[in-house]
Motif scaffolding. Structure first.
Motif, PDB file in Angstrom:
ATOM      1  N   ASN A  45      44.240  37.090  43.542  1.00  0.00           N
ATOM      2  CA  ASN A  45      44.266  37.451  42.120  1.00  0.00           C
ATOM      3  C   ASN A  45      45.050  38.737  41.903  1.00  0.00           C
ATOM      4  O   ASN A  45      45.810  38.862  40.941  1.00  0.00           O
ATOM      5  CB  ASN A  45      42.844  37.624  41.591  1.00  0.00           C
ATOM      6  N   ALA A  46      44.867  39.695  42.809  1.00  0.00           N
ATOM      7  CA  ALA A  46      45.571  40.968  42.674  1.00  0.00           C
ATOM      8  C   ALA A  46      47.080  40.747  42.803  1.00  0.00           C
ATOM      9  O   ALA A  46      47.875  41.346  42.073  1.00  0.00           O
ATOM     10  CB  ALA A  46      45.082  41.950  43.730  1.00  0.00           C
ATOM     11  N   ILE A  47      47.474  39.864  43.714  1.00  0.00           N
ATOM     12  CA  ILE A  47      48.900  39.571  43.885  1.00  0.00           C
ATOM     13  C   ILE A  47      49.444  38.875  42.639  1.00  0.00           C
ATOM     14  O   ILE A  47      50.491  39.240  42.110  1.00  0.00           O
ATOM     15  CB  ILE A  47      49.126  38.698  45.141  1.00  0.00           C
ATOM     16  N   ASP A  48      48.687  37.888  42.137  1.00  0.00           N
ATOM     17  CA  ASP A  48      49.108  37.195  40.914  1.00  0.00           C
ATOM     18  C   ASP A  48      49.241  38.169  39.747  1.00  0.00           C
ATOM     19  O   ASP A  48      50.029  37.950  38.832  1.00  0.00           O
ATOM     20  CB  ASP A  48      48.095  36.097  40.547  1.00  0.00           C
ATOM     21  N   ALA A  49      48.444  39.244  39.776  1.00  0.00           N
ATOM     22  CA  ALA A  49      48.501  40.221  38.680  1.00  0.00           C
ATOM     23  C   ALA A  49      49.661  41.196  38.855  1.00  0.00           C
ATOM     24  O   ALA A  49      49.804  42.143  38.088  1.00  0.00           O
ATOM     25  CB  ALA A  49      47.177  40.986  38.606  1.00  0.00           C
ATOM     26  N   GLY A  50      50.488  40.978  39.872  1.00  0.00           N
ATOM     27  CA  GLY A  50      51.692  41.783  40.057  1.00  0.00           C
ATOM     28  C   GLY A  50      51.447  43.149  40.667  1.00  0.00           C
ATOM     29  O   GLY A  50      52.233  44.081  40.451  1.00  0.00           O
TER      30      GLY A  50
ATOM     31  N   SER B 124      44.733  32.092  33.377  1.00  0.00           N
ATOM     32  CA  SER B 124      45.921  32.429  32.587  1.00  0.00           C
ATOM     33  C   SER B 124      47.154  31.808  33.230  1.00  0.00           C
ATOM     34  O   SER B 124      48.261  32.004  32.766  1.00  0.00           O
ATOM     35  CB  SER B 124      46.066  33.948  32.540  1.00  0.00           C
ATOM     36  N   LYS B 125      46.943  31.046  34.315  1.00  0.00           N
ATOM     37  CA  LYS B 125      48.099  30.685  35.137  1.00  0.00           C
ATOM     38  C   LYS B 125      48.706  29.307  34.860  1.00  0.00           C
ATOM     39  O   LYS B 125      49.878  29.089  35.119  1.00  0.00           O
ATOM     40  CB  LYS B 125      47.736  30.844  36.612  1.00  0.00           C
ATOM     41  N   ILE B 126      47.904  28.373  34.419  1.00  0.00           N
ATOM     42  CA  ILE B 126      48.499  27.103  33.980  1.00  0.00           C
ATOM     43  C   ILE B 126      47.888  26.710  32.639  1.00  0.00           C
ATOM     44  O   ILE B 126      46.759  27.080  32.321  1.00  0.00           O
ATOM     45  CB  ILE B 126      48.310  25.933  34.982  1.00  0.00           C
TER      46      ILE B 126
HETATM   47  P1  ADP Z   1      42.774  31.605  38.894  1.00  0.00           P
HETATM   48  O1  ADP Z   1      43.260  32.689  39.798  1.00  0.00           O
HETATM   49  O2  ADP Z   1      42.769  30.279  39.545  1.00  0.00           O
HETATM   50  O3  ADP Z   1      43.444  31.618  37.566  1.00  0.00           O
HETATM   51  P2  ADP Z   1      40.324  33.089  38.940  1.00  0.00           P
HETATM   52  O4  ADP Z   1      38.928  32.694  38.674  1.00  0.00           O
HETATM   53  O5  ADP Z   1      40.626  33.618  40.287  1.00  0.00           O
HETATM   54  O6  ADP Z   1      41.234  31.862  38.628  1.00  0.00           O
HETATM   55  O7  ADP Z   1      40.750  34.154  37.875  1.00  0.00           O
HETATM   56  C1  ADP Z   1      40.640  33.834  36.491  1.00  0.00           C
HETATM   57  C2  ADP Z   1      41.610  34.631  35.674  1.00  0.00           C
HETATM   58  O8  ADP Z   1      41.226  36.007  35.653  1.00  0.00           O
HETATM   59  C3  ADP Z   1      43.015  34.635  36.190  1.00  0.00           C
HETATM   60  O9  ADP Z   1      43.750  33.518  35.734  1.00  0.00           O
HETATM   61  C4  ADP Z   1      43.574  35.940  35.645  1.00  0.00           C
HETATM   62  O10 ADP Z   1      44.051  35.771  34.344  1.00  0.00           O
HETATM   63  C5  ADP Z   1      42.355  36.837  35.578  1.00  0.00           C
HETATM   64  N1  ADP Z   1      42.288  37.748  36.736  1.00  0.00           N
HETATM   65  C6  ADP Z   1      41.543  37.611  37.839  1.00  0.00           C
HETATM   66  N2  ADP Z   1      41.708  38.641  38.685  1.00  0.00           N
HETATM   67  C7  ADP Z   1      42.613  39.482  38.115  1.00  0.00           C
HETATM   68  C8  ADP Z   1      43.206  40.742  38.483  1.00  0.00           C
HETATM   69  N3  ADP Z   1      42.930  41.332  39.659  1.00  0.00           N
HETATM   70  N4  ADP Z   1      44.082  41.302  37.607  1.00  0.00           N
HETATM   71  C9  ADP Z   1      44.378  40.706  36.444  1.00  0.00           C
HETATM   72  N5  ADP Z   1      43.851  39.530  36.033  1.00  0.00           N
HETATM   73  C10 ADP Z   1      42.968  38.914  36.852  1.00  0.00           C
END
Ligand code: ADP
Ligand code: MG
Length: 619
Positions: A35-40, A80-82
């Motif tokens: 999640n942290a990586i996806d958040a940039g 927020s990803k798809i």
């Molecule tokens: P997913 O990663 O499959 O979308 P998660 O349950 O892991 O589902 O996370 C749900 C949502 O919470 C993510 O889509 C993202 O928008 C937000 N999120 C989670 N962790 C972080 C983070 N570390 N920083 C920013 N947004 C986050």
């Protein structure tokens, strides 16, 4: 009859679903890191207490969330990803199910702090068993921190299933390795029980591998590079001589995601065929980039398996790429080059894309018109050879200077030794006596035997001798320990302490006696007879790092590894001068060994040169 089907209460359904995503603390680590990586994020801190059972926390400097998003993020299927099913085929994020946070929140105490760049204040949320218990506003920096405490607090059966803190920590470390290796452009910190286990600065792939696995790794790596229309491959393989009995450093990353693929693994193993023993495993760090639309990562809940559209092509490309790298390395190794990365090679394939062969017909072709045909073949041939020729030339230049220098050095030294030894020395040589030994270039011990002479590699011979002694001590379990007058105190990193605790018992069997083994220091009150006091620290360091390298193997014997490591560490090295008494003792000890011919690492220990061999040189 009364109806018997009931809908499960939400919290039970949540807990069941959570079991899919969260099997152990390491699963939480994986989800939070991703999640942290996806958040940039550019810097990510992982904090773990007691194997993650008490705390797993990930702090990032990524995008952060608004107060609403923060609350929503814990809802199942909130992501927020798809947005639509088709997005699944174009994923460039790790997460997409929106399940992780909901699952984690169902089975732990979670505390989230988060703030997006644009907002003045951040949000602090506390959740226990899926229920938000408090929400506050606070001053904080951009990014997100999620602390997961008391995992499985409401499912005692699951909690009891967890292994020891050490084992759970190892699973966490494995996940951490995978994520950190996939993202060298992100800085990672890992704190375990208050001490830093890893500090990985932003770097390139090679440096990241070395930072994770230690500086010993660097010389083992052979670069791999290939780019085709189907796949781009980069990364490293370990040189064949570093293949290990245990699996271990074997990493595939597809589009920056760690994956397991027995099929692709087979392709790599296949490329190593003939270069490593069949009971050993090659190490590799391979980064594959493919069109996201050509893979399906949705087939496994924990997402380490990937389905490729065209597996067979991938297999073939991977295999030939590895073979090529190995071939290139072999050429280089044979020439004894140091700077293998920068070497120019006669190889144009890497810049070429896979193309469908084109069939063209030359309408004006006349088989009897000699000149045209000759010209065309001639041209293409010359171009090829010009390219190849140049690069080979540069190889050859290197060979000449390098090998030439070494050789001339050799000759001079050997001659001078020979001169003092036999020509100017008027004393008659006792050449028939088997007790004659001399040391050659501080590397070999030469001794005469009836049929000629034996040249012994001093270091390998000593390894063999020590190895058999240690094995014997271990098996007969005798008191082989010498009591120390003053106990030795040594400090180790937390990661090292974990390992020391695991091998403590085996260490005792070879003669180490531990006073205390707590915190970051150990007290040693007894050492094996063959180990001197001053060597203890070095020996333990070596043991830890060897153990680390071998750790993931299932069928390896700890005692054998200990004996090997001790033998390697304590043996006489190349370059050490030995007096004639020591030479003689070593020779006698060696030939009293069960397997004098090979070192514990399967290297030749000695070679014999018979009178016949020598006679042939004088024909
Ligand atoms: P997913 O990663 O499959 O979308 P998660 O349950 O892991 O589902 O996370 C749900 C949502 O919470 C993510 O889509 C993202 O928008 C937000 N999120 C989670 N962790 C972080 C983070 N570390 N920083 C920013 N947004 C986050
Ligand atoms: Mg996620």
């Amino acid at each position: 009859m009364a109806d018997i089907i009931k809908l499960l209460p939400d919290h039970v359904a949540n807990q069941i679903a959570a079991g899919e995503v969260v099997q152990r603390p390491a699963s939480v680590v994986k989800e939070l890191l991703e999640n942290a990586i996806d958040a940039g994020a550019t810097t990510i801190i992982l904090i773990v207490k007691d194997g993650g059972k008490v705390l797993v926390q990930v702090v990032d400097d990524g995008s952060g969330m608004s107060a609403t998003d923060a609350r929503l993020s814990f809802e199942r299927h909130a992501t927020s990803k798809i947005q639509k099913a088709e997005d699944l085929f174009n994923l460039d994020t790790k997460g997409f199910r929106g399940e992780a946070l909901a699952s984690i929140a169902a089975i732990a105490h979670v505390e989230m702090q988060t703030k997006p760049e644009a907002d003045e204040l951040g949000t602090v949320l506390k959740i226990e068993g899926s229920k938000i218990v408090s929400q506050e506003v606070e001053v904080m920096t951009k990014g997100t921190s999620i602390a997961v405490k008391n995992l499985f607090f409401n499912i005692p059966a699951r909690r009891n299933f967890l292994k020891s803190n050490q084992v759970e920590l190892r699973h966490i470390t494995d996940e951490f390795h995978r994520v950190a290796l996939a993202h060298p452009s992100i800085a990672f910190h890992f704190h375990n029980n208050g001490s830093e286990m890893f500090n990985l600065p932003i770097s390139n792939h090679r440096q990241r591998i070395v930072n994770v696995f230690g500086s010993k790794t660097n010389p083992k790596l052979v670069p791999v590079q290939e780019e085709t229309q189907v796949v781009k491959i980069s990364g490293f393989i370990n040189k064949p001589e570093f293949a290990k009995k245990s699996r271990g450093e074997q990493f595939f990353f597809v589009n920056h995601r760690f994956i397991k693929s027995p099929y692709l693994h087979h392709a790599v193993v296949n490329a190593f065929e003939g270069l490593i023993r069949s009971d050993t495993h090659p190490g590799y760090f391979l980064y594959l980039e493919v069109d996201p639309a050509s893979i399906d990562i949705n087939i496994h809940p924990t997402k380490t398996e990937v389905k490729f559209d065209d597996e067979h092509t991938l297999y073939a490309i991977l295999r030939s790429t590895i073979k090529h790298s190995l071939g290139q390395f072999n050429v280089i190794a044979a020439l004894d080059f140091e700077q293998d990365q920068n070497l120019e090679t006669p190889y144009a394939y890497k810049n070429r894309n896979a193309e469908l062969p084109k069939v063209t017909v030359d309408a004006g072709f006349n088989p009897f018109q000699e000149t045209t045909r000759k010209q065309s073949t001639g041209n293409s041939y010359r171009r090829e050879s010009a390219l190849g020729g140049k690069a080979w030339e540069s190889l050859y230049v290197g060979l000449e200077s390098k090998v030439g220098k070494e050789q001339s050095l050799d000759i001079i030294q050997f001659e001078s030794e020979a001169i003092t030894g036999s020509v100017f020395n008027n004393q008659p040589q006792a050449e028939e006596s088997t007790s004659t030994t001399f040391q050659l270039r501080r590397k070999y011990i030469v001794t005469t035997i009836k049929s000629g002479m034996v040249v012994i590699d001093q270091s390998r011979a000593h390894q063999r001798v020590l190895y058999e002694k240690f094995l014997k001590n271990i098996t007969i379990q005798e008191a082989v320990s010498q009591q120390l007058l003053f106990p030795i105190e040594l400090s180790f990193t937390p990661a090292d302490m974990v390992i020391l605790n695991e091998i403590k018992d085996s260490l005792s069997t070879i003669g180490f006696v531990f006073g205390t083994l707590e915190g970051e220091t150990i007290e040693i009150t007894g050492v094996p007879i063959l180990v001197s006091e001053s060597e203890v620290g070095m020996v333990l360091d070596q043991l830890i790092s060897d153990y680390q390298m071998e750790i993931s193997g299932e069928s390896f014997s700890q005692t054998d590894m200990l004996a090997k490591t001790l033998a390697k560490t304590l043996s006489v090295k190349t370059g050490e001068l030995l007096d004639s008494q020591s030479q003689l003792a070593l020779v006698n000890d060696l030939f009293a060994c069960k397997e004098a011919q090979v070192s514990p690492f399967n290297k030749t220990v000695y070679t014999t040169i018979t009178e016949n061999d020598i006679d042939k040189k004088f024909i």
